[in-house]
Structure formats: C-alpha cells, structure tokens
Design an enzyme around this catalytic site. Structure first.
Site, short mmCIF file in Angstrom:
data_model
loop_
_atom_site.label_atom_id
_atom_site.label_comp_id
_atom_site.label_asym_id
_atom_site.label_seq_id
_atom_site.Cartn_x
_atom_site.Cartn_y
_atom_site.Cartn_z
N MET A 83 -22.08 24.53 9.69
CA MET A 83 -21.87 25.62 8.40
C MET A 83 -20.67 25.67 8.12
SD MET A 83 -25.02 26.52 7.83
CE MET A 83 -24.57 28.21 6.83
N CYS A 138 -29.10 27.90 16.65
CA CYS A 138 -27.89 28.68 15.99
C CYS A 138 -27.83 30.14 16.62
CB CYS A 138 -28.02 28.77 14.36
SG CYS A 138 -26.62 30.02 13.91
#
Length: 337
Positions: free
Chosen positions: A26, A107
């Site tokens: 990210m 995640c």
C-alpha cells in the site's frame, strides 16, 4: 479499460511466472513504481497495491486499474469478502489486461478487518473458498491467494492446512504464504511485519503436504542468495520492502533466477530509462516529478553520493523551476555505477 500506450518501446512480455515477484504494498507499488521496477527486470511478476472491491466498483475505476503495458506481467490484488463483488472486480481486471487476480488474506490493519478484508478471513476458509470460486467462474486468468500462516486464536498447523485445503478445493492452485502469523489485536500493521517470528518451516510443511500446489514464500527475504536457497524448497519467492528500498537488487533477477543472458542494467542506465516516462508524466494535469522519483530513491543505496542523490530527488525537487535539470544532476551521480 485497455492499458495505456507504453512510454518506451515494448517487446512481447515474458510469460507469467511466480518464480520471483514483488509484493503488493500500500502507497508504494503504484503504477509509477511498477514501471520503474520493470526497467530493472523483465521477468519479475509485479503486483498492484491492494484495491478494495468497494473502491473499484463505486470509486474511480479507471484510476485504480490504470497501468502501462510495459508493466506486464502484472497482477491486480483485491481486498474484499463478497463473492459477487470480487467476481465483478475480477472481470474488470481481466478486461483491463491484468495477467492475474490475487485475493488479499494477509493484511492485518484494523481498517480492513472492520470490512472483513485481509488476514481476518483466515478464520473463514469456506468464505474465502466461495470468493475464489466466484472469481474463477467469472474469468479465465489465474486467481491466487496471499495469506499468513495463521492469526491469533487460529494459529495451529491443522487450521492452516484446513484453510489451504478448503481454498484449493475451490480451484485455487497458487498460494503466496507470508510465513508469519498476523496478530489482529494489539499490533499495528508495521509491527505485524516484524514482531511475529518468521516460520519458514511451516510454509515448507504446506509445500510438502500439498505438493501439487504452487507455493510462493514471502516474508523477510533480503538477497538473491536467500531467494536461491528458498527456491530449493518453494516454487517462487516474493520480496516486499527489500525490493522497494533496494530496487537495484532486481537488476540481476533475470540473470540469476531466470537464466537470461542479457547484460545487467547499470544504475545510471536505469535512471536514464525513466527520463522519457517522467517527461510524459509531467504533461499530465496536476502531475509532479516526485510522484515518480519517490520510488527511485533507493537506486543509489550502498555507494558514495547516495545522500546527495536522495536530497536532489526528495527535497530540492519541490522548489526547482526545472525539475528535469535536477533529475539529470542526480543521474550524473550514478554515472559509472
């Protein structure tokens, strides 16, 4: 949405191989980062940042799918847990030209947990299987899963084996295993990349128990020698932060891991290969050179002049009337390297 026209001449990309890949990260592996990494290796499989199904279906779809055809082979990583939404997003990815769709089951952030995205899905193998099946029924490109070896409260090998077996039965043939558990209560995403110990032996047991599956190892890999060692056990290796902070590592991937005989690109040549791309980017509305060069700061890692290189491209660049002049100054620091 078709891919953009490449900024540099594009040869036919190599067939998709997961022998070496760069992890989805990210805020890091955006289209500019991926274009830069592609200059260093033609064979590495590149992944997008994770894109949630909600963002893709209800947000700026074109922006989230945007890429340059020079980035291939390229995979889109999705975050979500609603089978119909994931299937719709997989169709968008296939239509846009992506080579693979990957489901994020690793995640650990609170924000994604609250939306049933990421590592929390390891507690719901049947749901992950439904998601995989829905995507596989919708597209012809590969559907893969990236996951941890467990989560707090569900970290036994039996539970991991059950997860892999259940998702395999839905048709998934390739699993990327981050060889740490994720602690969903009490640790930040950064701490979850560092605090839980690496347990490569657990991932190796999965490969032994599921020999017909493609098992890619992720977590803590830092050198090409590490890669070669792990490739004796696993079908592929995935590097994350090391590939980002020390991108020149990729310059020898094609030769050392794929047996290519082309010459290794120098740091200086890698820098120059980005010049026309940056010039083209600067013609776009609200474009800035640092959108691209922030991903290139690690190119100078490890030799004298690295500090000045980073200063030019991360600080001075913001006040330069002609940023390309600073780019050329930075490039000269790499000449001969």
């Amino acid at each position: 949405m078709p891919a953009e026209s490449a900024s540099t001449p594009v040869t036919t990309p190599p067939a998709l191989s997961r022998r070496f890949s760069v992890a989805p990260m990210m805020d890091w592996t955006d289209r500019h980062c991926r274009f830069f990494l592609r200059q260093l290796s033609r064979n590495a499989l590149l992944y997008t940042e994770m894109v949630t199904t909600g963002a893709l279906l209800h947000g700026d779809t074109a922006r989230f799918l945007r890429h340059d055809e020079a980035e291939y082979p390229l995979a889109l990583q999705l975050g979500g847990s609603t089978p119909a939404d994931l299937a719709a997003c997989a169709k968008l990815a296939e239509a846009a030209g992506y080579d693979e769709v990957n489901l994020n089951v690793g995640c650990p952030s609170d924000r994604v947990q609250n939306n049933m995205i990421g590592a929390c899905l390891m507690a719901h193998p049947a749901l992950v299987a439904d998601c995989v099946k829905a995507m596989r029924d919708a597209v012809s490109i590969p559907v893969t899963v990236k996951h941890r070896i467990g989560i707090d409260g569900r970290d036994s090998y039996a539970e991991l084996s059950d997860f892999v077996g259940t998702v395999r039965d839905a048709g998934c043939e390739s699993f990327t295993v981050h060889a740490r558990i994720a602690i969903l209560s009490g640790l930040s995403p950064k701490e979850n990349r560092e605090v839980p110990p690496l347990r490569y032996e657990v991932a190796a047991q999965i490969k032994q128990d599921f020999p017909d599956l493609e098992i890619i190892l992720n977590g803590g890999i830092k050198t090409l020698e590490d890669c070669k060692t792990h490739l004796e056990t696993f079908d592929g290796v995935m590097l994350g932060r090391e590939a980002y902070h020390n991108p020149y590592l990729l310059a020898q991937v094609d030769q050392q891991l794929f047996g290519c005989d082309k010459p290794v690109l120098s740091r200086y040549e890698a820098m120059l290969s980005m010049r026309s791309y940056i010039e083209q980017h600067l013609q776009e509305e609200r474009a800035a050179m640092h959108h691209v060069t922030r991903h290139m700061l690690g190119l100078a890692q490890g030799f004298k002049g690295a500090r000045r290189f980073r200063q030019l491209l991360s600080v001075d660049i913001h006040k330069a009337p002609n940023p390309m002049e600073l780019f050329d100054q930075a490039a000269l620091l790499l000449e001969g390297h």
